[in-house]
Design an enzyme around this catalytic site. Structure first.
Site, PDB file in Angstrom:
ATOM      1  N   LYS A 119      13.048 -19.816   3.731  1.00  0.00           N
ATOM      2  CA  LYS A 119      11.722 -20.179   4.550  1.00  0.00           C
ATOM      3  C   LYS A 119      10.637 -20.030   3.536  1.00  0.00           C
ATOM      4  CE  LYS A 119       9.176 -18.912   8.637  1.00  0.00           C
ATOM      5  NZ  LYS A 119       9.414 -17.851  10.049  1.00  0.00           N
ATOM      6  N   SER A 129       9.208 -20.153  14.599  1.00  0.00           N
ATOM      7  CA  SER A 129       8.867 -20.846  13.369  1.00  0.00           C
ATOM      8  C   SER A 129       9.937 -21.027  12.283  1.00  0.00           C
ATOM      9  CB  SER A 129       7.668 -20.165  12.859  1.00  0.00           C
ATOM     10  OG  SER A 129       8.206 -18.801  12.297  1.00  0.00           O
ATOM     11  N   SER A 168      10.803 -15.894  15.870  1.00  0.00           N
ATOM     12  CA  SER A 168      10.727 -17.050  14.884  1.00  0.00           C
ATOM     13  C   SER A 168      12.339 -16.936  14.144  1.00  0.00           C
ATOM     14  CB  SER A 168       9.567 -16.765  14.020  1.00  0.00           C
ATOM     15  OG  SER A 168       8.608 -17.431  14.619  1.00  0.00           O
TER      16      SER A 168
END
Lengths: 485, 95
Positions: free
Chosen positions: A76, A151, A175
């Site tokens: 990420k 997310s 997330s």
């Protein structure tokens, strides 16, 4: 070897070890997949040259003693990576190249893995659909009109589409677990303090926690083992002996007590979610676990509490983006204050600005007691609910999300309806507990649904074991048609 | 309570974010719906509850007061949008 990328991380590790495939061939296979999957928009940055170089280095002198020997990994874009652009999905960090490496990614590289690229995410991890990213929304490989969750949406999309053998995300209110649920993958939010927060772009420091996203529970235990551990540089890091989660993975769950909280049956929950929960209960019961009805009475207050605590912490954390030391700077404004105001207005997206304003308001003079202090008190009650339940049960089983993946654009005009997607995941962050989302079935449209196992603090091994047993008996298989290539 | 436009502009000033006049209406609407949601907490009586300030059962560690880092000026300045040799440059603040 054309389908090596379909395999789980543990199978790939076996192939590397036995020299069935070289690290270079493996890396090339992922690069090819990534180049064919541009439509998904899962990557913000790729580091192919560097990855190929690292793969060659490994093949010249293979060392298979590490947990992730010879494995390319995309992560990420919230983890700072030395000399590789790190954006947090924001315009304000669009040109930021860290001169340091986050502890968690460093742990992965010390375990033999190397970077393949940086994955798209909601801006500053604020979102549940990956639609707030400055770099555009990510598409769920399950369907071209669906969000991948958020997310960590680039992470879930890349993993499900075979663009990385495993990945890591961060979880402040769901997330990791919600995108895992939306893509039929496994996601774990560890106990607060198990994985270092050092070098991760901060959102809400008392809630943020990094964790693995993988295809199987075994892979999840390997990744957790590799990334976790005490770090002096994080003042909230827990100093404890490292555990061998993968070696200790067991599928015998006989006699374990599983709590079923009645408050997780919410109004308007689709029937399919209820049926999935029933299916999960039956699987665990058939494996010899004991189901126990429990109550977590303050569950409905978790989201309102979260939407005070998280924005308050975010407004403090994001105060650092001033256009002076790093990041974007506006060219407009006649003095320093106007430069700040324009930089932050142009650099942040709408959702981030909304949350900064909420946070600034609830911390402002005259309102602190009514909002922030109140939320801290309710957070205590939420934690106590879990503490009380864990005197009676070993783990708690709930749905991961109140729905399957929704359509792109479906919830962008109504922030509260977007927030409600995290209703089952947020309480765990407020209480600092570990929770694992497991793929468990499909809804009638054929979209994946997940179940969540919540454990006591630092009891990751137990929920991994339950998940491992569950996975073997659930019969879930992710069969994604590669429509994008 | 409800937030009016003036209040929102004030909070934006505190947060150092300039708000586009055209967007104030929709922002006001969104923030009010969020606060309506948040204010469910008022249903709970929390008079006797201690606020939770840390989720960990440990107090924060202290370390020896020694320099463990340093001599990294170049690294620190590297990402600055505007610098002048050893300094960050900002718009003029003193006449």
């Amino acid at each position: 070897m054309s389908n090596i990328t379909n395999q789980s991380l543990s199978e790939i590790l076996e192939s590397i070890k036995s020299k069935k495939i070289s690290s270079l061939e493996l890396t090339q296979a992922y690069i090819k997949n990534i180049e064919n999957a541009k439509k998904l928009n899962a990557f913000v940055t790729t580091t192919f040259d560097q990855a190929l170089e690292n793969a060659k280095k490994f093949d010249n002198k293979p060392n298979n003693e590490h947990l992730l020997s010879g494995i390319p990994l995309a992560v990420k874009d919230l983890f700072c990576t030395e000399n590789v652009k790190t954006t947090a999905g924001s315009n304000i960090l669009n040109n930021f190249v860290p001169s340091y490496e986050s502890t968690v990614t460093k742990n992965l590289w010390n375990n033999g893995a190397f970077l393949l690229g940086k994955l798209n995410c909601d801006e500053f991890a604020m979102g549940s659909s990956n639609e707030t990213s400055f770099f555009g929304n990510v598409i769920n490989p399950i369907g071209d009109h669906l969000v991948p969750g958020g997310s960590s949406g680039g992470s879930s999309s890349a993993l499900a589409a075979d663009l990385t053998p495993a990945t890591i995300g961060t979880d402040t209110g769901g997330s990791i677990r919600q995108p895992a649920s939306f893509t039929g993958t496994v996601g774990l939010k560890p106990t607060y303090g198990l994985c270092s927060r050092w070098g991760i772009v901060a959102f809400a420091s008392s809630l943020d926690q990094a964790g693995p996203m993988t295809k199987t529970v075994n892979d999840c235990s390997i990744m957790l083992e590799a990334m976790s551990g005490f770090d002096e540089k994080d003042s909230t890091s827990i100093n404890k002996k490292k555990e061998s989660y993968s070696k200790n993975l067991k599928d015998n769950i006989k006699g374990l007590k599983i709590g079923i909280p009645k408050e997780y049956r919410v109004d308007n929950m689709p029937k399919e979610i209820d049926e999935l929960w029933e299916k999960g209960k039956k699987i665990l019961k058939d494996l010899g676990a004991q189901l126990i009805d429990i109550s977590l009475p303050h569950t409905k207050y978790a989201l309102p509490t979260y939407y005070i605590v998280a924005p308050a912490e975010a407004s403090s954390n994001l105060a650092r983006y001033d256009g002076v030391r790093y990041g974007y700077r506006s060219q407009k404004g006649k003095d320093l204050i106007e430069m700040y105001e324009n930089t932050r207005s142009e650099g942040f997206g709408d959702e981030v600005k909304r949350r900064i304003l909420i946070g600034t308001y609830v911390l402002s003079s005259g309102y602190y007691d009514a909002y922030y202090l109140k939320a801290q008190k309710v957070r205590q009650l939420i934690k106590k609910d879990f503490d009380d339940s864990f005197t009676k049960v070993d783990a708690i089983l709930t749905p991961s999300t109140p729905s399957s993946a929704f359509k792109i654009g479906e919830k962008t005009n109504d922030p509260v309806s977007m927030y409600l997607n995290d209703i089952f995941t947020v309480p765990v962050n407020l209480a600092g507990l570990p929770a694992l989302s497991l793929p468990a079935g499909l809804d009638k449209q054929g979209y994946p649904l997940g179940l969540q196992l919540i454990g006591k603090a630092l009891d990751e091994q137990k929920i991994l074991n339950i998940g491992y047993a569950f996975e073997k008996n659930c019969g879930y298989k992710n069969e994604i048609k590669k429509w994008w290539s | 309570m409800s937030l009016d436009k003036e209040k929102i502009k004030h909070v934006a000033k505190l947060a150092r974010i300039s708000v586009d006049e055209a967007k104030v209406d929709s922002l006001t609407k969104d923030l009010n719906s969020i606060f309506k949601f948040i204010e469910q907490l008022n249903e709970l009586n929390t008079d006797k509850v201690e606020p939770l300030t840390s989720i960990l059962n440990q107090s924060l560690r202290s370390r020896k007061d020694e320099i463990s880092d340093g001599k990294i000026r170049e690294k620190i300045l590297k990402n600055s949008p505007k610098k002048n040799e050893e300094f960050f440059v900002v718009p003029k603040v003193v006449e």
